[in-house]
Motif scaffolding. Structure first.
Motif, PDB file in Angstrom:
ATOM      1  N   ASN A 150       1.405   3.984  -2.919  1.00  0.00           N
ATOM      2  CA  ASN A 150       0.488   5.004  -2.778  1.00  0.00           C
ATOM      3  C   ASN A 150      -0.944   4.891  -3.046  1.00  0.00           C
ATOM      4  N   CYS A 169       0.732  -1.078   0.035  1.00  0.00           N
ATOM      5  CA  CYS A 169      -0.025  -0.012   0.063  1.00  0.00           C
ATOM      6  C   CYS A 169       0.693   1.292  -0.016  1.00  0.00           C
ATOM      7  N   ASP A 170       1.919   1.198   0.680  1.00  0.00           N
ATOM      8  CA  ASP A 170       2.741   2.534   1.084  1.00  0.00           C
ATOM      9  C   ASP A 170       3.421   2.551  -0.305  1.00  0.00           C
ATOM     10  N   GLU A 171       3.994   1.377  -0.888  1.00  0.00           N
ATOM     11  CA  GLU A 171       5.114   1.194  -2.021  1.00  0.00           C
ATOM     12  C   GLU A 171       4.118   1.902  -3.189  1.00  0.00           C
TER      13      GLU A 171
END
Length: 237
Positions: A64, A60-62
């Motif tokens: 965005n 999710c963070d990778e």
């Protein structure tokens, strides 16, 4: 008399075979699950509340990713016998799988959601022409069963307003673009202030569930939670 009973049992097995409750594969009479479903892969451990995967597999963070629902959960990974079962349920009329799938979804909700204070259950809608062709909406069948277990009302909150391209080979960005504006609130419904649990069969990127959640929030829903039977993880296909 006992010989007649044994003969009757053999006839039942011959003409009405026992099937696995999760994938509909023919099984031994004494078993409600096939060997593959007994060891079906499940998301376990510390899970991401947005994508439903383990923290190690979460991207999710990778990438965005932005999801419009508060939390998501699924009891299985979409692979092996579970994937076969869902395809049978979705495309080949094995609607009896809705009940055991719903029970697994509710178990996953109880184990993973911070809040279970829902006002109603709804589902990802299909276009009317597609529903008529298939004869049912598998997500609606799941929602009905989940709602019954959780003693909640089912509401037909959403409609699909336009045809969308098949998303089977689309990237996450393409899926989001394809689904943008594809849903609307049903004319007779009111979502104002609702805490909604939305149900679908499989989550791939989360674009469909997120677009549905965005639509409900635009019409005043307070909070949306999402759940499916299975979640796609490219490392487990």
């Amino acid at each position: 008399m006992s010989m007649l009973k044994e003969l009757f049992k053999k006839l039942i097995v011959m003409f009405i075979p026992s099937r696995c409750r999760l994938c509909a594969t023919v099984t031994e009479v004494s078993s409600c699950l096939c060997d593959d479903c007994k060891t079906a892969l499940r998301p376990n451990g510390k899970l991401c509340h947005k994508c439903g995967l383990t923290k190690e597999d979460c991207k999710c963070d990778e990438h965005n990713y932005k999801f419009e629902y508060a939390q998501f959960t699924a009891p299985f990974y979409f692979c092996n016998s579970i994937a076969k079962g869902i395809i049978r349920f979705k495309n080949y009329g094995y609607t009896e799988l809705a009940k055991p799938y719903a029970a697994e979804i509710v178990n996953s909700i109880n184990a993973n959601f911070d809040s279970k204070n829902f006002d109603c259950v709804t589902y990802v809608p299909m276009r009317k022409i597609r529903r008529r062709k298939r004869g049912y909406n598998q997500s609606q069948l799941l929602a009905n069963e989940v709602a019954e277990i959780m003693h909640l009302p089912v509401r037909d909150l959403l409609i699909k307003t336009r045809r969308t391209k098949s998303q089977r080979s689309s990237s996450a960005r393409e899926r989001r673009a394809n689904l943008h504006g594809a849903f609307d609130l049903a004319q007779s419904e009111n979502a104002d202030g609702l805490r909604v649990l939305i149900i679908d069969d499989v989550k791939t990127t989360g674009s469909t569930l997120s677009e549905c959640a965005l639509t409900l929030k635009a019409y005043g829903a307070e909070c949306i939670y999402a759940a499916t039977v299975a979640v796609v993880d490219e490392n487990k296909r």
